[in-house]
Design a protein around this motif. Structure first.
Motif, PDB file in Angstrom:
ATOM      1  N   MET A  44       0.821  -1.202   0.000  1.00 58.90           N
ATOM      2  CA  MET A  44       0.000   0.000   0.000  1.00 58.90           C
ATOM      3  C   MET A  44       0.861   1.261   0.000  1.00 58.90           C
ATOM      4  SD  MET A  44      -3.097  -0.745  -0.420  1.00 58.90           S
ATOM      5  CE  MET A  44      -3.574   0.978  -0.286  1.00 58.90           C
ATOM      6  N   THR A  45       1.950   1.239   0.736  1.00 61.29           N
ATOM      7  CA  THR A  45       2.858   2.389   0.735  1.00 61.29           C
ATOM      8  C   THR A  45       3.415   2.613  -0.670  1.00 61.29           C
ATOM      9  OG1 THR A  45       3.460   1.965   3.049  1.00 61.29           O
ATOM     10  CG2 THR A  45       4.926   3.383   1.772  1.00 61.29           C
ATOM     11  N   PHE A  46       3.784   1.524  -1.321  1.00 58.50           N
ATOM     12  CA  PHE A  46       4.294   1.627  -2.692  1.00 58.50           C
ATOM     13  C   PHE A  46       3.229   2.195  -3.632  1.00 58.50           C
ATOM     14  CE2 PHE A  46       4.551  -0.244  -6.944  1.00 58.50           C
ATOM     15  CZ  PHE A  46       5.787   0.232  -7.352  1.00 58.50           C
ATOM     16  N   LEU A  47       2.001   1.670  -3.555  1.00 59.47           N
ATOM     17  CA  LEU A  47       0.942   2.104  -4.463  1.00 59.47           C
ATOM     18  C   LEU A  47       0.518   3.550  -4.213  1.00 59.47           C
ATOM     19  CD1 LEU A  47      -1.305  -1.103  -4.556  1.00 59.47           C
ATOM     20  CD2 LEU A  47       0.234  -0.263  -6.337  1.00 59.47           C
ATOM     21  N   ILE A  48       0.544   3.981  -2.949  1.00 56.73           N
ATOM     22  CA  ILE A  48       0.153   5.347  -2.621  1.00 56.73           C
ATOM     23  C   ILE A  48       1.088   6.356  -3.284  1.00 56.73           C
ATOM     24  CG2 ILE A  48       0.083   7.039  -0.722  1.00 56.73           C
ATOM     25  CD1 ILE A  48      -1.044   4.748   1.045  1.00 56.73           C
ATOM     26  N   PHE A  49       2.376   5.999  -3.363  1.00 58.06           N
ATOM     27  CA  PHE A  49       3.357   6.949  -3.883  1.00 58.06           C
ATOM     28  C   PHE A  49       3.873   6.603  -5.279  1.00 58.06           C
ATOM     29  CE2 PHE A  49       3.709   7.121   0.773  1.00 58.06           C
ATOM     30  CZ  PHE A  49       3.459   8.475   0.967  1.00 58.06           C
ATOM     31  N   ILE A  57      10.623   7.920  -4.020  1.00 63.78           N
ATOM     32  CA  ILE A  57      12.054   8.000  -3.680  1.00 63.78           C
ATOM     33  C   ILE A  57      12.243   8.808  -2.403  1.00 63.78           C
ATOM     34  CG2 ILE A  57      14.290   8.903  -4.435  1.00 63.78           C
ATOM     35  CD1 ILE A  57      13.385   8.325  -7.325  1.00 63.78           C
ATOM     36  N   SER A  58      11.487   9.910  -2.288  1.00 61.68           N
ATOM     37  CA  SER A  58      11.613  10.782  -1.115  1.00 61.68           C
ATOM     38  C   SER A  58      11.253  10.045   0.170  1.00 61.68           C
ATOM     39  CB  SER A  58      10.707  12.009  -1.263  1.00 61.68           C
ATOM     40  OG  SER A  58      11.183  12.876  -2.264  1.00 61.68           O
ATOM     41  N   ILE A  59      10.150   9.282   0.159  1.00 60.15           N
ATOM     42  CA  ILE A  59       9.760   8.599   1.395  1.00 60.15           C
ATOM     43  C   ILE A  59      10.739   7.477   1.742  1.00 60.15           C
ATOM     44  CG2 ILE A  59       8.152   6.940   0.306  1.00 60.15           C
ATOM     45  CD1 ILE A  59       6.419   7.212   2.830  1.00 60.15           C
ATOM     46  N   LEU A  60      11.281   6.803   0.734  1.00 62.69           N
ATOM     47  CA  LEU A  60      12.268   5.758   1.009  1.00 62.69           C
ATOM     48  C   LEU A  60      13.519   6.357   1.648  1.00 62.69           C
ATOM     49  CD1 LEU A  60      11.968   3.561  -2.219  1.00 62.69           C
ATOM     50  CD2 LEU A  60      11.188   2.987   0.091  1.00 62.69           C
ATOM     51  N   ASN A 110      11.057  21.881  -4.557  1.00 69.83           N
ATOM     52  CA  ASN A 110       9.792  21.157  -4.757  1.00 69.83           C
ATOM     53  C   ASN A 110       9.974  19.654  -4.912  1.00 69.83           C
ATOM     54  OD1 ASN A 110       8.040  23.293  -4.527  1.00 69.83           O
ATOM     55  ND2 ASN A 110       8.077  23.804  -6.697  1.00 69.83           N
ATOM     56  N   PHE A 111      11.180  19.231  -5.291  1.00 71.31           N
ATOM     57  CA  PHE A 111      11.398  17.800  -5.495  1.00 71.31           C
ATOM     58  C   PHE A 111      11.476  17.045  -4.163  1.00 71.31           C
ATOM     59  CE2 PHE A 111      15.556  19.548  -4.743  1.00 71.31           C
ATOM     60  CZ  PHE A 111      16.251  18.561  -4.069  1.00 71.31           C
ATOM     61  N   ILE A 112      11.630  17.798  -3.080  1.00 68.53           N
ATOM     62  CA  ILE A 112      11.720  17.176  -1.758  1.00 68.53           C
ATOM     63  C   ILE A 112      10.318  16.975  -1.188  1.00 68.53           C
ATOM     64  CG2 ILE A 112      12.566  17.479   0.611  1.00 68.53           C
ATOM     65  CD1 ILE A 112      14.795  19.194  -0.522  1.00 68.53           C
ATOM     66  N   GLY A 113      10.129  15.891  -0.488  1.00 63.69           N
ATOM     67  CA  GLY A 113       8.871  15.709   0.227  1.00 63.69           C
ATOM     68  C   GLY A 113       7.943  14.694  -0.392  1.00 63.69           C
ATOM     69  N   PHE A 114       6.924  14.344   0.383  1.00 63.75           N
ATOM     70  CA  PHE A 114       5.934  13.366  -0.044  1.00 63.75           C
ATOM     71  C   PHE A 114       4.670  13.590   0.765  1.00 63.75           C
ATOM     72  CE2 PHE A 114       8.690  11.630   3.220  1.00 63.75           C
ATOM     73  CZ  PHE A 114       7.806  11.154   4.176  1.00 63.75           C
ATOM     74  N   LEU A 115       3.581  13.014   0.303  1.00 64.31           N
ATOM     75  CA  LEU A 115       2.301  13.131   0.983  1.00 64.31           C
ATOM     76  C   LEU A 115       2.399  12.580   2.404  1.00 64.31           C
ATOM     77  CD1 LEU A 115      -0.804  13.710   0.650  1.00 64.31           C
ATOM     78  CD2 LEU A 115      -1.025  11.291   0.019  1.00 64.31           C
TER      79      LEU A 115
END
Length: 391
Positions: A44-49, A57-60, A110-115
């Motif tokens: 689910m984490t993979f599909l969300i992002f 990549i940011s969340i990893l 802007n490339f940094i970060g994730f939901l």
């Protein structure tokens, strides 16, 4: 690629219904397959992002960065409770979130970060603080990953606590306990649909979207204030009910986020009812820590002044957490001022009673006053008043 933003589409609900079916069946039998639960969380984490590779990549990178910080600080804390190391660890943990908030003014970031980076950051920061306080002696990596990427709450909370989460994931509910969780979870999910996709939708479309509210007149802004306040509650409370309900289906009792906030009788009561996991997080990890440190180190003699400074710091940080925009900073200052003034009023009323608490008419008047104080703060938060300071 299909976007699986949490609770935002029919596809998302269909997918989690399919993935949670084995968890529900096992739960009703008083069993749990931890490996399957972990696989669902990872998928689910993979599909969300996955629809936005830069976010994936940011969340990893974020998860790895925070894991290194937490494990590294835990190793240092075991040998030496050094304040400098603690503050360095906190600053390093906050840097990714700070850069994301700064990206609103610096497009190059802007490339940094994730939901959901704010809510995930709170999880890692609280773990570092709990290590500092000696509440966490060990943090297995697998348990860290379960806590950080718990997908039902990953995008917007509620904000859970590691030790409470660990207890839930370490204990398998009996079949009787799980039936209760299943019943409560499904009720939460259906309530979420009512709040977010029926009441919230109708308020947004027919109240806030009314052409009557477009001009910047006193009456239109006043009506917008009520509409926005109601929409904010039903939309966010609806989302929270989804997250809590899905958590229950997974056997995790994620804490409540709202408790009838619009019947609060004062500002203090309101923050014990509104976005409770955020409010309590700031109270425990900012306000209480500041007050404790200030008293312990004797920075000031006046304990009321220490409390006022702590409240100001608490709500200013909360304002900046929402973003580096003037409306959020004013929102934070507004709530700090309201809280401090009520504290002074409460102390005065204790010495010179004139506002009886047990009088039903006074109670009703308190609720009405508090409701309008809160709604005006949401009007500030909404940005509708920006034209006042942009002229």
């Amino acid at each position: 690629m299909i976007s699986f933003i949490p609770y935002a589409s029919f596809q998302f609900f269909t997918l989690i219904a399919f993935l949670l079916a084995p968890i529900i069946i096992l739960g009703l039998m008083g069993m749990r397959n931890t490996l399957y639960n972990d696989c669902v969380a990872i998928l689910m984490t993979f599909l969300i992002f996955a629809a936005q590779p830069e976010q994936l990549i940011s969340i990893l990178l974020f998860i790895i960065w925070q894991a290194v910080l937490i494990k590294g600080y835990l190793a240092i804390r075991t040998k030496n409770n050094n304040s400098a190391c603690f503050y360095i660890a906190i600053v390093l943990a906050i840097i990714p979130l700070f850069l994301v908030k700064l990206s609103a003014d610096v497009p190059a970031l802007n490339f940094i970060g994730f939901l959901g980076i704010s809510y995930v950051s709170f999880k890692s920061i609280q773990m570092i603080m709990d290590i500092r306080d000696g509440l966490l002696k060990e943090i297995p990596l697998i348990q860290y990953f379960r806590f950080i990427v718990f997908f039902p709450t990953i995008s917007s909370g509620p904000i859970d606590r590691y030790r409470r989460f660990r207890e839930d994931t370490s204990k398998i509910p009996t079949s009787v306990e799980y039936r209760t969780l299943l019943y409560q979870g499904l009720n939460k999910i259906f309530l979420g649909f009512l709040y977010k996709y029926i009441i919230g939708y109708l308020i947004h479309k027919y109240w806030m979207g009314s052409p009557m509210l477009l001009p910047d007149t006193l009456s239109s802004i006043w009506l917008y204030m009520y509409g926005y306040s109601m929409y904010l509650f039903f939309d966010f409370a609806g989302y929270s009910n989804f997250a809590i309900g899905v958590s229950y289906l997974m056997g995790v009792r994620t804490p409540e986020n709202f408790n009838k906030p619009f019947i609060s009788r004062n500002i203090k009561d309101f923050w014990n009812r509104w976005h409770m996991t955020l409010s309590f997080w700031f109270r425990d990890y900012i306000y209480m820590r500041f007050v404790y440190t200030a008293v312990k180190k004797k920075w000031l003699k006046n304990r009321y002044l220490i409390s006022d400074i702590g409240l100001t710091l608490n709500f200013l940080v909360m304002g900046f957490w929402h973003g580096f925009m003037l409306q959020y900073i004013i929102y934070g200052i507004y709530h700090a001022t309201a809280f401090i003034l009520f504290d002074k009023f409460e102390r005065f009323n204790k010495k010179h009673p004139f506002w009886p608490k047990d009088n039903k008419w006074m109670h009703a008047l308190s609720v009405v006053i508090t409701f309008h104080v809160i709604c005006f703060s949401f009007l500030i938060f909404s940005g509708r008043l920006d034209f006042l300071w942009q002229r």
